[in-house]
Design a protein around this motif. Structure first.
Motif, short mmCIF file in Angstrom:
data_model
loop_
_atom_site.label_atom_id
_atom_site.label_comp_id
_atom_site.label_asym_id
_atom_site.label_seq_id
_atom_site.Cartn_x
_atom_site.Cartn_y
_atom_site.Cartn_z
N THR A 140 -1.86 39.71 -14.24
CA THR A 140 -0.77 39.00 -14.93
C THR A 140 -0.04 39.91 -15.90
O THR A 140 1.19 40.02 -15.89
CB THR A 140 -1.33 37.78 -15.68
N LEU A 141 -0.79 40.55 -16.79
CA LEU A 141 -0.17 41.42 -17.78
C LEU A 141 0.44 42.66 -17.13
O LEU A 141 1.45 43.19 -17.63
CB LEU A 141 -1.20 41.82 -18.83
N GLY A 142 -0.15 43.12 -16.04
CA GLY A 142 0.41 44.26 -15.33
C GLY A 142 1.77 43.93 -14.73
O GLY A 142 2.73 44.71 -14.83
N LEU A 143 1.87 42.74 -14.12
CA LEU A 143 3.16 42.31 -13.58
C LEU A 143 4.20 42.14 -14.68
O LEU A 143 5.37 42.52 -14.52
CB LEU A 143 2.98 41.00 -12.81
N GLY A 144 3.76 41.58 -15.80
CA GLY A 144 4.69 41.42 -16.93
C GLY A 144 5.16 42.74 -17.48
O GLY A 144 6.34 42.90 -17.83
N ARG A 151 6.73 33.14 -16.15
CA ARG A 151 7.15 31.99 -16.96
C ARG A 151 7.59 32.43 -18.35
O ARG A 151 8.47 31.81 -18.95
CB ARG A 151 5.98 31.01 -17.05
N ASN A 152 6.99 33.49 -18.89
CA ASN A 152 7.34 34.02 -20.20
C ASN A 152 7.56 35.52 -20.09
O ASN A 152 7.15 36.15 -19.11
CB ASN A 152 6.22 33.74 -21.21
N ASP A 153 8.22 36.09 -21.10
CA ASP A 153 8.37 37.54 -21.14
C ASP A 153 7.03 38.18 -21.52
O ASP A 153 6.09 37.49 -21.91
CB ASP A 153 9.46 37.94 -22.14
N PHE A 154 6.96 39.49 -21.42
CA PHE A 154 5.69 40.18 -21.58
C PHE A 154 5.10 39.99 -22.97
O PHE A 154 3.88 39.83 -23.12
CB PHE A 154 5.88 41.68 -21.29
N LEU A 155 5.93 40.00 -23.99
CA LEU A 155 5.42 39.84 -25.34
C LEU A 155 4.78 38.47 -25.53
O LEU A 155 3.69 38.34 -26.08
CB LEU A 155 6.55 40.03 -26.35
N SER A 158 1.48 38.22 -23.78
CA SER A 158 0.41 38.84 -24.57
C SER A 158 -0.05 37.93 -25.70
O SER A 158 -1.25 37.81 -25.96
CB SER A 158 0.91 40.18 -25.14
N LEU A 159 0.90 37.27 -26.36
CA LEU A 159 0.54 36.36 -27.44
C LEU A 159 -0.24 35.16 -26.91
O LEU A 159 -1.23 34.74 -27.52
CB LEU A 159 1.80 35.90 -28.16
N LEU A 160 0.20 34.61 -25.81
CA LEU A 160 -0.49 33.47 -25.22
C LEU A 160 -1.91 33.84 -24.81
O LEU A 160 -2.87 33.10 -25.05
CB LEU A 160 0.29 32.96 -24.01
N ASN A 271 7.37 45.55 -27.58
CA ASN A 271 6.79 46.47 -28.55
C ASN A 271 5.31 46.22 -28.77
O ASN A 271 4.71 46.77 -29.66
CB ASN A 271 7.53 46.36 -29.89
N LEU A 272 4.72 45.35 -27.94
CA LEU A 272 3.31 45.03 -28.08
C LEU A 272 2.65 45.07 -26.71
O LEU A 272 3.14 44.44 -25.77
CB LEU A 272 3.11 43.65 -28.72
N VAL A 273 1.58 45.81 -26.60
CA VAL A 273 0.82 45.90 -25.36
C VAL A 273 -0.59 45.44 -25.64
O VAL A 273 -1.25 45.97 -26.55
CB VAL A 273 0.81 47.34 -24.79
N PHE A 274 -1.05 44.45 -24.89
CA PHE A 274 -2.38 43.87 -25.12
C PHE A 274 -3.01 43.67 -23.74
O PHE A 274 -2.45 43.00 -22.88
CB PHE A 274 -2.26 42.53 -25.85
N ALA A 275 -4.18 44.28 -23.52
CA ALA A 275 -4.80 44.18 -22.20
C ALA A 275 -6.31 44.39 -22.32
O ALA A 275 -6.79 45.05 -23.25
CB ALA A 275 -4.20 45.23 -21.26
N PRO A 276 -7.05 43.80 -21.39
CA PRO A 276 -8.50 44.03 -21.37
C PRO A 276 -8.81 45.48 -21.06
O PRO A 276 -8.06 46.17 -20.35
CB PRO A 276 -8.99 43.11 -20.25
N ALA A 277 -9.92 45.96 -21.58
CA ALA A 277 -10.38 47.32 -21.31
C ALA A 277 -11.76 47.23 -20.66
O ALA A 277 -12.65 46.54 -21.17
CB ALA A 277 -10.45 48.14 -22.60
N LEU A 278 -11.94 47.89 -19.55
CA LEU A 278 -13.18 47.82 -18.79
C LEU A 278 -13.98 49.11 -18.97
O LEU A 278 -13.44 50.21 -18.92
CB LEU A 278 -12.88 47.59 -17.32
#
Length: 291
Positions: A140-144, A151-155, A158-160, A271-278
């Motif tokens: 999801t976040l990769g596509l954004g 449904r929402n922009d990338f920022l 990330s907040l959701l 201006n915000l990148v939020f993603a899981p780290a494996l």
């Protein structure tokens, strides 16, 4: 002759005084009429002003009442929508509680289901469930991030996702330490609900919310992955089926609630990148922000 002149002079004075008195009376009447008209005009203006004021007050009251009714209507609609969306996750949680409450010998008992699964392959073990739980969210976040319209922009995505993660974590760990259910392998009392399964279904619901409108198979793939995580948690002897069902319900419910209450949408600057780290033996969360 003199008497006639004197009489004529007196009559003339009398007539002049009478005319003067009559003129004064007419002037007074006109003045009174003017005053009356002025007073009447003022009273009429006051009545008109009072009427306008009353009309304005009624209009404002009606607008306020209408706005209040509209707000209540929107609130009721949102609440009704959330209740509909909450049927599935609450049903999963309730079913999980049923498997805990029934006697051990019954078909729906978590013990009976656990023993049946482990009879198939008692030595089964894999670490795939430690990584697959984040897969739908990463997609999801990769596509954004790549600019694929969701449904929402990338920022806001990330907040959701961040808010859903926080809510889910509070619920999962709060219930774990409140219930203190022992894990199938024994000795650890943090079994109910399954955090891995909650995370997996949160990720799947997040994917379905953002990109499920493109194709239903996107949602199917996300939920299939989440279901696989729940199955692997049981096959790895980490959780009972009650834990998995409740975890799935908590994950879905967290996302639904966050999407319902997400009102303050930010701008579309990425201006915000939020993603899981494996990692090799676990995972975490990474965040980067540009100023």
């Amino acid at each position: 002759m003199v008497n006639r002149i004197l009489l004529f002079f007196l009559l003339s004075m009398f007539i002049s005084q009478a005319q003067a008195a009559n003129g004064l009376k007419n002037t007074s009447g006109n003045d009174n009429l003017a005053v009356n008209q002025a007073v009447t005009g003022r009273i009429g203006n006051a009545d008109a002003h009072l009427h306008i004021s009353q009309y304005t007050d009624v209009a404002r009251f009606w607008q306020a009442s209408h706005a209040g009714d509209s707000l209540q209507s929107v609130t009721r609609t949102k609440a009704h929508h959330f209740l509909k969306k909450a049927i599935l996750p609450t049903s999963l949680i309730a079913t999980g509680l049923v498997t805990m409450a029934v006697p051990k010998q019954t078909v729906l008992s978590k013990y009976r289901i656990h023993d049946t699964m482990h009879d198939w392959n008692p030595t089964f073990h894999t670490t795939a469930d430690d990584y697959l739980l984040f897969a739908p969210a990463v997609v999801t976040l990769g596509l954004g991030a790549m600019g694929v319209k969701g449904r929402n922009d990338f920022l806001n995505q990330s907040l959701l996702f961040t808010k859903a993660e926080l809510l889910m974590s509070v619920m999962v760990y709060g219930i774990k330490y409140a219930t203190r259910v022992e894990r199938p392998y024994g000795g650890v009392f943090t079994s109910f609900p399954s955090g891995h399964t909650a995370q997996a279904f949160l990720s799947a619901t997040f994917l379905a919310k953002e990109y499920g409108h493109i194709s239903p198979w996107i949602s199917v793939a996300g939920y299939a992955t989440a279901t696989g995580v729940g199955m692997l948690r049981m096959m790895n002897n980490q959780h009972w089926i009650s834990d998995v069902l409740a975890g799935a319900g908590v994950g879905i419910l967290s996302v639904e609630f966050v999407y319902l209450t997400h009102q303050h949408r930010c701008g579309k600057k990425n201006n915000l990148v939020f993603a899981p780290a494996l990692y090799h033996k676990g995972g975490g969360v990474s965040m980067a922000m540009t100023f």
